[in-house]
Design a protein around this motif. Structure first.
Motif, PDB file in Angstrom:
ATOM      1  N   ASP A 112     -16.690 -13.930  -4.798  1.00  0.00           N
ATOM      2  CA  ASP A 112     -17.667 -14.737  -4.067  1.00  0.00           C
ATOM      3  C   ASP A 112     -18.103 -14.003  -2.822  1.00  0.00           C
ATOM      4  O   ASP A 112     -17.285 -13.569  -2.018  1.00  0.00           O
ATOM      5  CB  ASP A 112     -17.032 -16.063  -3.622  1.00  0.00           C
ATOM      6  N   LYS A 113     -19.404 -13.908  -2.650  1.00  0.00           N
ATOM      7  CA  LYS A 113     -19.891 -13.221  -1.457  1.00  0.00           C
ATOM      8  C   LYS A 113     -19.849 -14.170  -0.272  1.00  0.00           C
ATOM      9  O   LYS A 113     -20.239 -15.328  -0.371  1.00  0.00           O
ATOM     10  CB  LYS A 113     -21.312 -12.740  -1.703  1.00  0.00           C
ATOM     11  N   LEU A 114     -19.376 -13.653   0.834  1.00  0.00           N
ATOM     12  CA  LEU A 114     -19.318 -14.473   2.038  1.00  0.00           C
ATOM     13  C   LEU A 114     -20.509 -14.166   2.937  1.00  0.00           C
ATOM     14  O   LEU A 114     -20.974 -13.033   2.993  1.00  0.00           O
ATOM     15  CB  LEU A 114     -18.035 -14.173   2.823  1.00  0.00           C
ATOM     16  N   THR A 115     -20.981 -15.166   3.641  1.00  0.00           N
ATOM     17  CA  THR A 115     -21.940 -14.940   4.714  1.00  0.00           C
ATOM     18  C   THR A 115     -21.169 -14.975   6.029  1.00  0.00           C
ATOM     19  O   THR A 115     -20.466 -15.940   6.311  1.00  0.00           O
ATOM     20  CB  THR A 115     -23.031 -16.024   4.703  1.00  0.00           C
ATOM     21  N   ILE A 116     -21.294 -13.888   6.797  1.00  0.00           N
ATOM     22  CA  ILE A 116     -20.526 -13.745   8.031  1.00  0.00           C
ATOM     23  C   ILE A 116     -21.459 -13.868   9.230  1.00  0.00           C
ATOM     24  O   ILE A 116     -22.459 -13.162   9.309  1.00  0.00           O
ATOM     25  CB  ILE A 116     -19.818 -12.367   8.075  1.00  0.00           C
ATOM     26  N   ALA A 117     -21.139 -14.772  10.161  1.00  0.00           N
ATOM     27  CA  ALA A 117     -21.921 -14.916  11.388  1.00  0.00           C
ATOM     28  C   ALA A 117     -21.352 -13.989  12.455  1.00  0.00           C
ATOM     29  O   ALA A 117     -20.173 -14.081  12.795  1.00  0.00           O
ATOM     30  CB  ALA A 117     -21.878 -16.361  11.873  1.00  0.00           C
ATOM     31  N   VAL A 118     -22.201 -13.099  12.959  1.00  0.00           N
ATOM     32  CA  VAL A 118     -21.782 -12.122  13.962  1.00  0.00           C
ATOM     33  C   VAL A 118     -22.534 -12.413  15.266  1.00  0.00           C
ATOM     34  O   VAL A 118     -23.752 -12.541  15.253  1.00  0.00           O
ATOM     35  CB  VAL A 118     -22.091 -10.682  13.475  1.00  0.00           C
ATOM     36  N   ARG A 154     -24.396 -11.814  18.703  1.00  0.00           N
ATOM     37  CA  ARG A 154     -25.061 -10.735  19.442  1.00  0.00           C
ATOM     38  C   ARG A 154     -24.448 -10.706  20.840  1.00  0.00           C
ATOM     39  O   ARG A 154     -23.706 -11.595  21.207  1.00  0.00           O
ATOM     40  CB  ARG A 154     -26.555 -10.994  19.498  1.00  0.00           C
ATOM     41  N   GLY A 155     -24.747  -9.688  21.600  1.00  0.00           N
ATOM     42  CA  GLY A 155     -24.198  -9.653  22.953  1.00  0.00           C
ATOM     43  C   GLY A 155     -22.883  -8.911  23.034  1.00  0.00           C
ATOM     44  O   GLY A 155     -22.612  -8.013  22.229  1.00  0.00           O
ATOM     45  N   ALA A 156     -22.028  -9.327  23.982  1.00  0.00           N
ATOM     46  CA  ALA A 156     -20.831  -8.555  24.338  1.00  0.00           C
ATOM     47  C   ALA A 156     -19.876  -8.325  23.172  1.00  0.00           C
ATOM     48  O   ALA A 156     -19.209  -7.294  23.114  1.00  0.00           O
ATOM     49  CB  ALA A 156     -20.099  -9.256  25.487  1.00  0.00           C
ATOM     50  N   LEU A 157     -19.777  -9.290  22.246  1.00  0.00           N
ATOM     51  CA  LEU A 157     -18.806  -9.142  21.160  1.00  0.00           C
ATOM     52  C   LEU A 157     -19.380  -8.438  19.933  1.00  0.00           C
ATOM     53  O   LEU A 157     -18.688  -8.224  18.948  1.00  0.00           O
ATOM     54  CB  LEU A 157     -18.264 -10.513  20.736  1.00  0.00           C
ATOM     55  N   MET A 158     -20.672  -8.066  19.988  1.00  0.00           N
ATOM     56  CA  MET A 158     -21.304  -7.566  18.771  1.00  0.00           C
ATOM     57  C   MET A 158     -20.741  -6.235  18.305  1.00  0.00           C
ATOM     58  O   MET A 158     -20.370  -6.080  17.146  1.00  0.00           O
ATOM     59  CB  MET A 158     -22.814  -7.458  18.944  1.00  0.00           C
ATOM     60  N   SER A 159     -20.638  -5.261  19.230  1.00  0.00           N
ATOM     61  CA  SER A 159     -20.212  -3.939  18.766  1.00  0.00           C
ATOM     62  C   SER A 159     -18.766  -3.984  18.283  1.00  0.00           C
ATOM     63  O   SER A 159     -18.423  -3.384  17.261  1.00  0.00           O
ATOM     64  CB  SER A 159     -20.412  -2.893  19.864  1.00  0.00           C
ATOM     65  N   GLY A 160     -17.913  -4.727  18.982  1.00  0.00           N
ATOM     66  CA  GLY A 160     -16.522  -4.861  18.546  1.00  0.00           C
ATOM     67  C   GLY A 160     -16.427  -5.543  17.188  1.00  0.00           C
ATOM     68  O   GLY A 160     -15.598  -5.172  16.350  1.00  0.00           O
ATOM     69  N   SER A 161     -17.275  -6.544  16.966  1.00  0.00           N
ATOM     70  CA  SER A 161     -17.274  -7.254  15.690  1.00  0.00           C
ATOM     71  C   SER A 161     -17.671  -6.318  14.558  1.00  0.00           C
ATOM     72  O   SER A 161     -17.032  -6.289  13.500  1.00  0.00           O
ATOM     73  CB  SER A 161     -18.261  -8.434  15.730  1.00  0.00           C
ATOM     74  N   LEU A 162     -18.738  -5.553  14.794  1.00  0.00           N
ATOM     75  CA  LEU A 162     -19.227  -4.655  13.740  1.00  0.00           C
ATOM     76  C   LEU A 162     -18.200  -3.565  13.443  1.00  0.00           C
ATOM     77  O   LEU A 162     -17.963  -3.212  12.295  1.00  0.00           O
ATOM     78  CB  LEU A 162     -20.571  -4.044  14.145  1.00  0.00           C
ATOM     79  N   MET A 175     -26.634 -13.893  15.712  1.00  0.00           N
ATOM     80  CA  MET A 175     -27.174 -14.989  16.528  1.00  0.00           C
ATOM     81  C   MET A 175     -26.527 -14.954  17.906  1.00  0.00           C
ATOM     82  O   MET A 175     -25.551 -14.226  18.111  1.00  0.00           O
ATOM     83  CB  MET A 175     -26.871 -16.320  15.861  1.00  0.00           C
ATOM     84  N   ARG A 176     -27.048 -15.804  18.821  1.00  0.00           N
ATOM     85  CA  ARG A 176     -26.399 -15.815  20.127  1.00  0.00           C
ATOM     86  C   ARG A 176     -25.010 -16.443  19.983  1.00  0.00           C
ATOM     87  O   ARG A 176     -24.792 -17.335  19.157  1.00  0.00           O
ATOM     88  CB  ARG A 176     -27.244 -16.507  21.193  1.00  0.00           C
ATOM     89  N   SER A 223     -23.061 -18.630  21.349  1.00  0.00           N
ATOM     90  CA  SER A 223     -22.758 -20.063  21.356  1.00  0.00           C
ATOM     91  C   SER A 223     -23.313 -20.770  20.123  1.00  0.00           C
ATOM     92  O   SER A 223     -23.004 -21.931  19.882  1.00  0.00           O
ATOM     93  CB  SER A 223     -23.288 -20.715  22.631  1.00  0.00           C
ATOM     94  N   ASP A 224     -24.142 -20.081  19.323  1.00  0.00           N
ATOM     95  CA  ASP A 224     -24.650 -20.692  18.092  1.00  0.00           C
ATOM     96  C   ASP A 224     -23.754 -20.415  16.883  1.00  0.00           C
ATOM     97  O   ASP A 224     -23.939 -21.018  15.823  1.00  0.00           O
ATOM     98  CB  ASP A 224     -26.065 -20.180  17.784  1.00  0.00           C
ATOM     99  N   VAL A 225     -22.792 -19.507  17.032  1.00  0.00           N
ATOM    100  CA  VAL A 225     -21.949 -19.158  15.878  1.00  0.00           C
ATOM    101  C   VAL A 225     -21.220 -20.388  15.308  1.00  0.00           C
ATOM    102  O   VAL A 225     -21.277 -20.638  14.103  1.00  0.00           O
ATOM    103  CB  VAL A 225     -20.949 -18.021  16.234  1.00  0.00           C
ATOM    104  N   PRO A 226     -20.571 -21.224  16.156  1.00  0.00           N
ATOM    105  CA  PRO A 226     -19.894 -22.397  15.592  1.00  0.00           C
ATOM    106  C   PRO A 226     -20.856 -23.358  14.879  1.00  0.00           C
ATOM    107  O   PRO A 226     -20.486 -23.979  13.886  1.00  0.00           O
ATOM    108  CB  PRO A 226     -19.265 -23.074  16.816  1.00  0.00           C
ATOM    109  N   THR A 227     -22.089 -23.455  15.377  1.00  0.00           N
ATOM    110  CA  THR A 227     -23.070 -24.341  14.748  1.00  0.00           C
ATOM    111  C   THR A 227     -23.371 -23.887  13.324  1.00  0.00           C
ATOM    112  O   THR A 227     -23.352 -24.691  12.387  1.00  0.00           O
ATOM    113  CB  THR A 227     -24.390 -24.329  15.559  1.00  0.00           C
ATOM    114  N   TYR A 228     -23.666 -22.590  13.155  1.00  0.00           N
ATOM    115  CA  TYR A 228     -23.989 -22.081  11.835  1.00  0.00           C
ATOM    116  C   TYR A 228     -22.806 -22.220  10.884  1.00  0.00           C
ATOM    117  O   TYR A 228     -22.962 -22.534   9.714  1.00  0.00           O
ATOM    118  CB  TYR A 228     -24.436 -20.613  11.921  1.00  0.00           C
ATOM    119  N   VAL A 229     -21.617 -21.982  11.410  1.00  0.00           N
ATOM    120  CA  VAL A 229     -20.431 -22.042  10.545  1.00  0.00           C
ATOM    121  C   VAL A 229     -20.085 -23.495  10.219  1.00  0.00           C
ATOM    122  O   VAL A 229     -19.774 -23.825   9.081  1.00  0.00           O
ATOM    123  CB  VAL A 229     -19.238 -21.304  11.194  1.00  0.00           C
TER     124      VAL A 229
END
Lengths: 215, 337
Positions: free
Chosen positions: A5-11, A13-21, A51-52, A54-60
């Motif tokens: 099953d393919k997962l959709t991952i919310a990443v 943007r901003g300070a945590l983006m490069s570490g996440s990637l 996404m920004r 604070s929107d990550v929990p909303t999408y998830v």
């Protein structure tokens, strides 16, 4: 429904983006296009949406993404959401603090409840209530330091990594509320319907985090 | 109608034309939607009726103290009113508690097992701006007087039939045991009497679905590594019947046999960390998930002590589904086809 099953991952943007990637790349997720393409938000082939923060929990929570990476500070502020918090990813460490102009009078010098400017209104309210203090919490959306300098509030509650921004604006930390690192979160439906894929990703991330921190 | 080209840019005035609003989290149901929803509701009620369930309705308002007997925390958060004598009432936020009351009072003479179903709205306080409904229609069943695991299996099978009758083909039922984790904590020495604080902290993390916090609290409780790992693993164990070959899961294991006999084993995911927020559950709990839809369609479980609190010793199992979620999930799965 299997590990295929393919997962959709919310990443975020901003300070945590490069570490996440970086972390996702280390467990085999193809993030090259996400890195190269700063404007694009939706990477269907890689299963990544950005996404920004604070929107990550909303999408998830709504299931538009199956899992996401988000700072604990955002989760604390949105504590009532129906989400699984799966893993401490142990990067992007910041501290949520109370800060005041240097040399400010002690809080008991004020007859009225202190005014606290913050974008973390719920966390600030809960923190002051839990420590038995009354505070008037004022919501601001950005550049929170300004509120204390310009006299909108006596103190601020904000996130700081190094304390540089606070110092440059003549503020000093007076209390630490929490240490916040990046977390892996999951949608409750996906947590069950795509259990294998999520457990597989979480296990690989856990191993990568362990290898990095040497624990 | 003007075409797009004829449209003149409008300067924002900061004002919208005034209308008469409805409260946040409520809405009007227009004819097309109501027709769709009614069709699905009737199909579901027919499944219940064919299985021998008789429809009941309970008052829109109950005394707060009545609802407190069922779930004090939820009763506290409900919408409150007072009647002309100053007694405190709450708007119906749950159908199981009133039906438990009914089974022990107005239906006290009815022989068990009692098979009841309902289609009625509930009102719940909401968090603003989260797309939640203050008021929504619930359809559900209560099976009173049939013990575990037979009653649980009947309810699970019925849940499958109901969801399929609603036109939702791709779904799973997560099944857990709300007493399991507590029993294992007892065995690990974290008893309600001996270590109330540590136990409460652990259960809080489990209920709020924070596995990072759960690990932290289990570490803080000073458990042996093997016990800690066992509990952490259990909280995250989801899968097939093979999960149930462990100490403490005997009840679910027996249920799994009946689920297989009922022919719905491929619909069930065993989920040993599943806990529901309602405090009246005593055993098996379930949550229904549809592919493509992020929230549960509904849930339920076994509540063997609730009817007794109203004065009649009767074991019970019930589940409720959110009709808005059913309609939405059906639409999503219809589009995917």
């Amino acid at each position: 429904m299997s590990a295929g099953d393919k997962l959709t991952i919310a990443v975020p943007r901003g300070a945590l983006m490069s570490g996440s990637l970086e972390l996702l790349e280390s467990v085999g997720v193809d993030v090259a296009e996400v890195r190269e393409n700063d404007r694009k938000l939706f990477f269907d082939e890689q299963g990544i949406i950005t996404m920004r923060p604070s929107d990550v929990p909303t999408y998830v929570e709504h299931g538009a993404a199956d899992v996401g990476i988000v700072g604990k500070d955002v989760l604390m502020e949105q504590f009532e959401r129906d989400l699984y918090e799966l893993l401490d990813l142990d990067f992007g460490e910041c501290r949520l603090v109370v800060a005041k102009p240097k040399g400010a009078a002690a809080p008991n010098a004020h007859a009225l409840p202190e005014r606290i400017a913050t974008s973390y209104t719920k966390t600030a309210e809960r923190y002051f209530a839990s420590t038995g203090r009354q505070a008037e919490v004022i919501e601001v959306k950005g550049s929170v330091e300004l509120a204390a300098i310009a006299g909108l509030a006596e103190a601020i509650v904000d996130l700081t990594a190094t304390g540089t921004t606070l110092r440059e604006n003549g503020l000093e930390e007076t209390e630490q509320i929490a240490v916040c690192t990046a977390r892996l979160i999951a949608n409750p439906a996906a947590y069950r319907l795509k259990a294998e894929a999520i457990d597989d990703l979480a296990a690989r991330l856990r191993a990568a985090v362990g290898a990095r921190t040497g624990s | 109608m003007l075409g797009p080209k004829a449209r003149v840019p409008v300067q924002a005035t900061g004002e919208f034309s005034e209308t008469v609003p409805v409260p946040t989290g409520t809405r009007d149901v227009l004819p097309e939607e109501l027709a769709l929803e009614r069709g699905i509701s009737l199909a579901i009620l027919k499944v219940f009726a064919d299985a021998g369930y008789r429809e009941v309705a309970t008052p829109s308002l109950e005394y707060e103290e009545t609802m407190r007997i069922g779930d004090p925390r939820a009763a506290e958060r409900a919408y409150h009113l007072t009647d002309s004598n100053g007694r405190i009432l709450v708007a119906r936020f749950d159908s199981t508690i009133p039906i438990a009351r009914m089974a022990a009072t107005t239906l006290a003479a009815a022989a068990s097992p009692l098979r009841l179903c309902y289609l009625q709205s509930v009102l719940r306080p909401i968090e603003p701006k989260r797309g939640q409904s203050r008021e929504y229609l619930q359809v559900g069943m209560e099976l009173l007087g049939l013990d575990a695991p037979g009653g649980d299996a009947e309810a699970i099978k019925l849940a499958c039939n109901v969801i399929e009758a609603a036109g939702i083909g791709d779904y799973r039922i997560a099944v857990g045991d709300s007493s399991l984790f507590g029993r294992l904590l007892d065995e690990a020495g974290l008893t309600a009497d001996g270590a109330p604080r540590a136990r409460e902290a652990v259960m809080y993390e489990l209920v709020t679905r924070d596995l990072v916090g759960l690990e932290r609290e289990l570490d803080a409780a000073g458990l042996a590594t093997a016990q800690r790992d066992e509990l952490l693993g259990l909280a995250q164990a989801r899968g097939g019947r093979e999960l149930l070959d462990r100490a403490g899961a005997e009840g679910l294991s027996e249920l799994a046999g009946l689920v297989e006999q009922a022919g719905v084993a491929d619909r069930v995911i065993y989920d040993l960390g599943l806990i529901r927020s309602q405090t009246y559950y005593t055993g098996t709990v379930l949550e229904v998930y549809a592919a493509g839809f992020g929230s549960p369609l509904g849930g339920g479980g076994r509540y063997d002590e609730l009817v007794g609190r109203f004065g009649r010793e009767l074991s019970a199992f019930g589940f409720a589904l959110n009709m808005d979620h059913i309609c939405r999930a059906r639409e999503i799965q219809g589009e995917a086809k």
